[in-house]
Design a protein around this motif. Sequence first.
Motif, PDB file in Angstrom:
ATOM      1  N   VAL A  25       4.884  16.601  -2.441  1.00 17.35           N
ATOM      2  CA  VAL A  25       5.591  15.791  -3.428  1.00 17.35           C
ATOM      3  C   VAL A  25       4.944  16.058  -4.781  1.00 17.35           C
ATOM      4  O   VAL A  25       3.803  15.675  -5.022  1.00 17.35           O
ATOM      5  CB  VAL A  25       5.534  14.299  -3.083  1.00 17.35           C
ATOM      6  CG1 VAL A  25       6.380  13.499  -4.079  1.00 17.35           C
ATOM      7  CG2 VAL A  25       6.013  14.059  -1.656  1.00 17.35           C
ATOM      8  N   SER A  26       5.686  16.726  -5.635  1.00 16.26           N
ATOM      9  CA  SER A  26       5.123  17.136  -6.911  1.00 16.26           C
ATOM     10  C   SER A  26       6.239  17.373  -7.920  1.00 16.26           C
ATOM     11  O   SER A  26       7.327  17.817  -7.558  1.00 16.26           O
ATOM     12  CB  SER A  26       4.303  18.418  -6.745  1.00 16.26           C
ATOM     13  OG  SER A  26       3.862  18.908  -7.989  1.00 16.26           O
ATOM     14  N   GLY A  39       8.725   0.272   4.365  1.00 21.58           N
ATOM     15  CA  GLY A  39       9.795   0.048   3.392  1.00 21.58           C
ATOM     16  C   GLY A  39      10.332   1.330   2.785  1.00 21.58           C
ATOM     17  O   GLY A  39      11.379   1.309   2.134  1.00 21.58           O
ATOM     18  N   ARG A  40       9.629   2.434   2.974  1.00 21.58           N
ATOM     19  CA  ARG A  40      10.072   3.723   2.434  1.00 21.58           C
ATOM     20  C   ARG A  40      10.425   4.718   3.540  1.00 21.58           C
ATOM     21  O   ARG A  40      11.259   5.607   3.339  1.00 21.58           O
ATOM     22  CB  ARG A  40       8.981   4.331   1.552  1.00 21.58           C
ATOM     23  CG  ARG A  40       8.585   3.463   0.375  1.00 21.58           C
ATOM     24  CD  ARG A  40       7.620   4.194  -0.564  1.00 21.58           C
ATOM     25  NE  ARG A  40       6.360   4.549   0.076  1.00 21.58           N
ATOM     26  CZ  ARG A  40       5.913   5.795   0.199  1.00 21.58           C
ATOM     27  NH1 ARG A  40       6.628   6.815  -0.251  1.00 21.58           N
ATOM     28  NH2 ARG A  40       4.741   6.024   0.782  1.00 21.58           N
ATOM     29  N   PHE A  41       9.769   4.622   4.686  1.00 21.10           N
ATOM     30  CA  PHE A  41       9.992   5.540   5.803  1.00 21.10           C
ATOM     31  C   PHE A  41      10.698   4.803   6.936  1.00 21.10           C
ATOM     32  O   PHE A  41      10.455   3.607   7.160  1.00 21.10           O
ATOM     33  CB  PHE A  41       8.664   6.077   6.331  1.00 21.10           C
ATOM     34  CG  PHE A  41       7.939   7.044   5.423  1.00 21.10           C
ATOM     35  CD1 PHE A  41       8.300   7.215   4.096  1.00 21.10           C
ATOM     36  CD2 PHE A  41       6.873   7.776   5.919  1.00 21.10           C
ATOM     37  CE1 PHE A  41       7.623   8.095   3.269  1.00 21.10           C
ATOM     38  CE2 PHE A  41       6.181   8.668   5.113  1.00 21.10           C
ATOM     39  CZ  PHE A  41       6.558   8.811   3.780  1.00 21.10           C
ATOM     40  N   PRO A  55       8.719  13.572  -7.008  1.00 27.74           N
ATOM     41  CA  PRO A  55       8.469  12.143  -6.791  1.00 27.74           C
ATOM     42  C   PRO A  55       9.776  11.354  -6.867  1.00 27.74           C
ATOM     43  O   PRO A  55      10.625  11.622  -7.725  1.00 27.74           O
ATOM     44  CB  PRO A  55       7.520  11.777  -7.941  1.00 27.74           C
ATOM     45  CG  PRO A  55       6.806  13.050  -8.235  1.00 27.74           C
ATOM     46  CD  PRO A  55       7.821  14.137  -8.044  1.00 27.74           C
ATOM     47  N   GLY A  56       9.915  10.409  -5.944  1.00 29.50           N
ATOM     48  CA  GLY A  56      11.145   9.642  -5.872  1.00 29.50           C
ATOM     49  C   GLY A  56      12.192  10.249  -4.962  1.00 29.50           C
ATOM     50  O   GLY A  56      13.219   9.608  -4.676  1.00 29.50           O
ATOM     51  N   SER A  83      11.798   7.545  -1.543  1.00 24.92           N
ATOM     52  CA  SER A  83      10.885   7.121  -2.617  1.00 24.92           C
ATOM     53  C   SER A  83       9.524   7.793  -2.460  1.00 24.92           C
ATOM     54  O   SER A  83       8.468   7.145  -2.547  1.00 24.92           O
ATOM     55  CB  SER A  83      10.719   5.595  -2.597  1.00 24.92           C
ATOM     56  OG  SER A  83      11.960   4.948  -2.744  1.00 24.92           O
ATOM     57  N   LEU A  84       9.558   9.090  -2.235  1.00 25.87           N
ATOM     58  CA  LEU A  84       8.317   9.822  -1.960  1.00 25.87           C
ATOM     59  C   LEU A  84       7.393   9.824  -3.166  1.00 25.87           C
ATOM     60  O   LEU A  84       7.839   9.884  -4.326  1.00 25.87           O
ATOM     61  CB  LEU A  84       8.638  11.240  -1.511  1.00 25.87           C
ATOM     62  CG  LEU A  84       9.126  11.329  -0.055  1.00 25.87           C
ATOM     63  CD1 LEU A  84       9.851  12.644   0.194  1.00 25.87           C
ATOM     64  CD2 LEU A  84       7.955  11.164   0.902  1.00 25.87           C
ATOM     65  N   LYS A  85       6.102   9.766  -2.869  1.00 29.57           N
ATOM     66  CA  LYS A  85       5.063   9.726  -3.891  1.00 29.57           C
ATOM     67  C   LYS A  85       4.136  10.939  -3.708  1.00 29.57           C
ATOM     68  O   LYS A  85       4.035  11.477  -2.599  1.00 29.57           O
ATOM     69  CB  LYS A  85       4.238   8.447  -3.741  1.00 29.57           C
ATOM     70  CG  LYS A  85       5.040   7.164  -3.748  1.00 29.57           C
ATOM     71  CD  LYS A  85       4.146   5.966  -3.468  1.00 29.57           C
ATOM     72  CE  LYS A  85       4.941   4.679  -3.436  1.00 29.57           C
ATOM     73  NZ  LYS A  85       4.073   3.499  -3.156  1.00 29.57           N
TER      74      LYS A  85
END
Length: 123
Positions: free
Chosen positions: A121-122, A66-68, A14-15, A85-87
């Motif tokens: 994402v882990s 805003g993230r991609f 994450p992130g 900023s992957l979740k």
Amino acid sequence: EVQLVESGGAMVQPGGALTLSCTASGFTFSSSGMTWVRQAPGKGPEWVAGITSDSGRTDYAGSVKGRFTLSRDNARNTLYLQMSSLKPEDTALYYCAAPWGVTITEVPPRRYWGQGTQVTVSS
């Protein structure tokens, strides 16, 4: 034969950040809008982002805005999706797709998708 080949998927924390690529062949890439679609296990396909043929316009789903960042290189017949900023909820198979018969903000028919690349994402 139309081919869309995605690459760049991986497992990240994450992130973290990743850049996906999609190489196109069998059609005039520079004349076609393009999209990214994702599908998480047990869920339906979700439109992620779309771009016009000349990169004059890009659109993003609210969940990734805003993230991609979506971009393309028409000289290389390649589409890119920069993800930051992957979740954990971004975990899915990501597909490059040609929006033929639909707009760049819709999920295209399945027959116009590539084979997908897995993003996990882990921690």
